[in-house]
Design a protein around this motif. Structure first.
Motif, PDB file in Angstrom:
ATOM      1  N   LYS A  92       0.771  -1.074   0.093  1.00  0.00           N
ATOM      2  CA  LYS A  92       0.039   0.155   0.057  1.00  0.00           C
ATOM      3  C   LYS A  92       0.959   1.255  -0.132  1.00  0.00           C
ATOM      4  N   VAL A  93       1.983   1.106   0.729  1.00  0.00           N
ATOM      5  CA  VAL A  93       2.855   2.486   0.883  1.00  0.00           C
ATOM      6  C   VAL A  93       3.598   2.688  -0.523  1.00  0.00           C
ATOM      7  N   ILE A  94       4.056   1.612  -1.223  1.00  0.00           N
ATOM      8  CA  ILE A  94       5.011   1.789  -2.340  1.00  0.00           C
ATOM      9  C   ILE A  94       3.901   1.619  -3.699  1.00  0.00           C
ATOM     10  N   SER A  95       2.688   1.342  -3.437  1.00  0.00           N
ATOM     11  CA  SER A  95       1.701   1.288  -4.558  1.00  0.00           C
ATOM     12  C   SER A  95       1.940  -0.023  -5.403  1.00  0.00           C
ATOM     13  N   SER A  96       2.474  -1.079  -4.655  1.00  0.00           N
ATOM     14  CA  SER A  96       2.574  -2.230  -5.429  1.00  0.00           C
ATOM     15  C   SER A  96       1.188  -2.871  -5.705  1.00  0.00           C
ATOM     16  N   LYS A  97       1.105  -3.326  -6.953  1.00  0.00           N
ATOM     17  CA  LYS A  97      -0.222  -4.157  -7.382  1.00  0.00           C
ATOM     18  C   LYS A  97       0.387  -5.693  -7.446  1.00  0.00           C
ATOM     19  N   ILE A  98       1.569  -6.071  -7.129  1.00  0.00           N
ATOM     20  CA  ILE A  98       2.000  -7.458  -7.055  1.00  0.00           C
ATOM     21  C   ILE A  98       2.540  -7.542  -5.700  1.00  0.00           C
ATOM     22  N   LEU A  99       2.111  -8.881  -4.890  1.00  0.00           N
ATOM     23  CA  LEU A  99       2.838  -9.188  -3.757  1.00  0.00           C
ATOM     24  C   LEU A  99       3.434 -10.625  -4.384  1.00  0.00           C
ATOM     25  N   ARG A 100       4.611 -10.881  -4.450  1.00  0.00           N
ATOM     26  CA  ARG A 100       5.239 -12.236  -4.636  1.00  0.00           C
ATOM     27  C   ARG A 100       5.315 -12.951  -3.383  1.00  0.00           C
ATOM     28  N   VAL A 101       4.959 -14.188  -3.235  1.00  0.00           N
ATOM     29  CA  VAL A 101       5.518 -15.073  -2.162  1.00  0.00           C
ATOM     30  C   VAL A 101       5.872 -16.179  -2.841  1.00  0.00           C
ATOM     31  N   ALA A 102       6.476 -17.041  -1.899  1.00  0.00           N
ATOM     32  CA  ALA A 102       7.245 -18.386  -2.430  1.00  0.00           C
ATOM     33  C   ALA A 102       6.949 -19.389  -1.290  1.00  0.00           C
ATOM     34  N   LEU A 103       6.329 -20.499  -1.902  1.00  0.00           N
ATOM     35  CA  LEU A 103       6.317 -21.662  -1.164  1.00  0.00           C
ATOM     36  C   LEU A 103       7.650 -22.629  -1.228  1.00  0.00           C
ATOM     37  N   ASP A 104       7.948 -23.563  -0.523  1.00  0.00           N
ATOM     38  CA  ASP A 104       8.984 -24.371  -0.343  1.00  0.00           C
ATOM     39  C   ASP A 104       8.842 -25.544   0.206  1.00  0.00           C
ATOM     40  N   ALA A 105       9.903 -26.204   0.314  1.00  0.00           N
ATOM     41  CA  ALA A 105       9.731 -27.534   1.104  1.00  0.00           C
ATOM     42  C   ALA A 105       8.866 -27.763   2.384  1.00  0.00           C
ATOM     43  N   GLU A 106       8.943 -26.792   3.442  1.00  0.00           N
ATOM     44  CA  GLU A 106       8.214 -26.905   4.502  1.00  0.00           C
ATOM     45  C   GLU A 106       6.953 -26.659   4.289  1.00  0.00           C
ATOM     46  N   ASP A 107       6.493 -25.773   3.320  1.00  0.00           N
ATOM     47  CA  ASP A 107       5.161 -25.528   2.811  1.00  0.00           C
ATOM     48  C   ASP A 107       4.567 -26.501   2.178  1.00  0.00           C
ATOM     49  N   ALA A 108       5.432 -27.342   1.563  1.00  0.00           N
ATOM     50  CA  ALA A 108       4.803 -28.705   0.826  1.00  0.00           C
ATOM     51  C   ALA A 108       4.505 -29.782   1.737  1.00  0.00           C
ATOM     52  N   LEU A 109       4.839 -29.566   3.017  1.00  0.00           N
ATOM     53  CA  LEU A 109       4.424 -30.483   4.174  1.00  0.00           C
ATOM     54  C   LEU A 109       2.834 -30.127   4.778  1.00  0.00           C
ATOM     55  N   VAL A 110       2.415 -28.792   4.333  1.00  0.00           N
ATOM     56  CA  VAL A 110       1.225 -28.379   5.068  1.00  0.00           C
ATOM     57  C   VAL A 110       0.183 -29.027   4.212  1.00  0.00           C
ATOM     58  N   PRO A 111      -0.833 -29.439   4.723  1.00  0.00           N
ATOM     59  CA  PRO A 111      -2.124 -29.912   3.634  1.00  0.00           C
ATOM     60  C   PRO A 111      -2.555 -28.683   2.737  1.00  0.00           C
ATOM     61  N   VAL A 112      -3.016 -28.726   1.779  1.00  0.00           N
ATOM     62  CA  VAL A 112      -3.527 -27.818   0.726  1.00  0.00           C
ATOM     63  C   VAL A 112      -4.606 -27.056   1.339  1.00  0.00           C
ATOM     64  N   THR A 113      -5.463 -27.943   1.853  1.00  0.00           N
ATOM     65  CA  THR A 113      -6.635 -27.125   2.588  1.00  0.00           C
ATOM     66  C   THR A 113      -6.378 -26.353   3.849  1.00  0.00           C
ATOM     67  N   GLU A 114      -5.374 -26.624   4.379  1.00  0.00           N
ATOM     68  CA  GLU A 114      -4.785 -25.692   5.571  1.00  0.00           C
ATOM     69  C   GLU A 114      -4.197 -24.632   4.919  1.00  0.00           C
ATOM     70  N   LEU A 115      -3.470 -24.607   3.882  1.00  0.00           N
ATOM     71  CA  LEU A 115      -2.655 -23.324   3.323  1.00  0.00           C
ATOM     72  C   LEU A 115      -3.848 -22.485   2.463  1.00  0.00           C
ATOM     73  N   ALA A 116      -4.715 -23.296   2.046  1.00  0.00           N
ATOM     74  CA  ALA A 116      -5.946 -22.484   1.468  1.00  0.00           C
ATOM     75  C   ALA A 116      -6.573 -21.545   2.392  1.00  0.00           C
ATOM     76  N   GLU A 117      -7.035 -22.087   3.629  1.00  0.00           N
ATOM     77  CA  GLU A 117      -7.841 -21.654   4.377  1.00  0.00           C
ATOM     78  C   GLU A 117      -6.992 -20.380   5.215  1.00  0.00           C
ATOM     79  N   GLN A 118      -5.397 -20.652   5.143  1.00  0.00           N
ATOM     80  CA  GLN A 118      -4.675 -19.195   5.584  1.00  0.00           C
ATOM     81  C   GLN A 118      -4.698 -18.180   4.549  1.00  0.00           C
ATOM     82  N   LEU A 119      -4.845 -18.709   3.219  1.00  0.00           N
ATOM     83  CA  LEU A 119      -4.488 -17.649   2.228  1.00  0.00           C
ATOM     84  C   LEU A 119      -5.731 -16.895   2.066  1.00  0.00           C
TER      85      LEU A 119
END
Length: 271
Positions: A92-119
């Protein structure tokens, strides 16, 4: 398509892990470098965390970018709900229209349904601010699982930051990754690579080369993304090896980047 500079293009001049120069580049230096190369877009990634700036410095960076006519985008590393929420505030401060996030090995261990609920609540917050979250395919998060996550959330404010080479580490050839993720792509990380046999015949190594000088089929990649927004960001990066010393790698970064930017301009011309 719109060519932009990613902070990982200055991996060695910024510093990473135990390889840190005496005077690392700052976010302001990267902004100046983009202006010198005639680029009007900068994406700051996790190797240059904008959360480290004070509120005053962040405001100054945003003002300087506006003055130069440079659009800013921002990214963070592994998915963490609290951190993503913080970065929505930075967007919001820098007027960015894109927020890039990265998922990696630890995230792959989290169930997709759980990640989806957080997202979901974060995607809603981002969407309310006119921001889209772009998940980058990273080294150890398989693309089929990412598609499963995107389908579970099912929101146009959530898409893919497509890196054309990262998923080799996840056992996917680039054409496979790109075909799977192209329908969801809203941001592109463009780099090139080469595969070099070991001189003694014991395997091979994958390493970076300037754009257009390796195995990546750049025209084919861009063809797969013809359906994307006309002004989609194409962020140039490279995998310049460390080599003999940090000083040597630092000295090579700008020449590599100059070749990469020149090639990138030709590749996206008319797209």
């Amino acid at each position: 398509m719109r060519l932009g500079l990613g902070s990982y293009a200055y991996r060695w001049n910024i510093g990473i892990k135990d390889q840190v120069p005496a005077i690392p580049m700052t976010p302001f230096d990267v902004l100046e470098a983009a202006e010198r190369m005639g680029l009007d877009l900068v994406q700051y990634a996790d190797n240059m965390p904008l959360e480290a700036l004070s509120a005053e410095e962040l405001e100054r960076l945003a003002a300087l970018a506006r003055e130069k006519g440079i659009t800013l985008e921002v990214g963070t590393q592994c998915f963490d709900a609290k951190q993503v929420a913080e970065y929505i505030g930075i967007c919001k401060v820098i007027s960015s229209k894109i927020l890039r996030v990265a998922l990696d090995a630890e995230d792959a261990l989290v169930p997709v349904t759980e990640l989806a609920e957080q997202l979901r609540p974060l995607v809603e917050e981002a969407k309310a601010a006119g921001i889209r979250i772009a998940i980058e395919n990273h080294f150890n998060y398989p693309s089929p699982r990412m598609v499963e996550l995107l389908e579970a959330v099912n929101d146009p404010a959530l898409g893919v930051c497509l890196d054309v080479a990262n998923s080799i580490c996840a056992g996917e050839w680039p054409e496979e990754t790109i075909t799977m993720l192209a329908p969801w792509t809203i941001n592109l990380h463009l780099k090139d690579f080469e595969i070099t046999p070991d001189p003694y015949g014991v395997g091979f190594r994958i390493h970076g080369v300037p754009l257009g000088e390796g195995r990546a089929n750049i025209p084919w990649i861009l063809d797969q993304l013809a359906h994307c927004d006309a002004d989609m960001s194409v962020i140039v990066e490279h995998w310049l090896p460390l080599g003999a010393s940090l000083d040597d790698a630092m000295a090579q970064e700008q020449p590599w980047l100059d070749r990469t930017v020149a090639a990138g301009r030709k590749f996206i011309e008319g797209r």
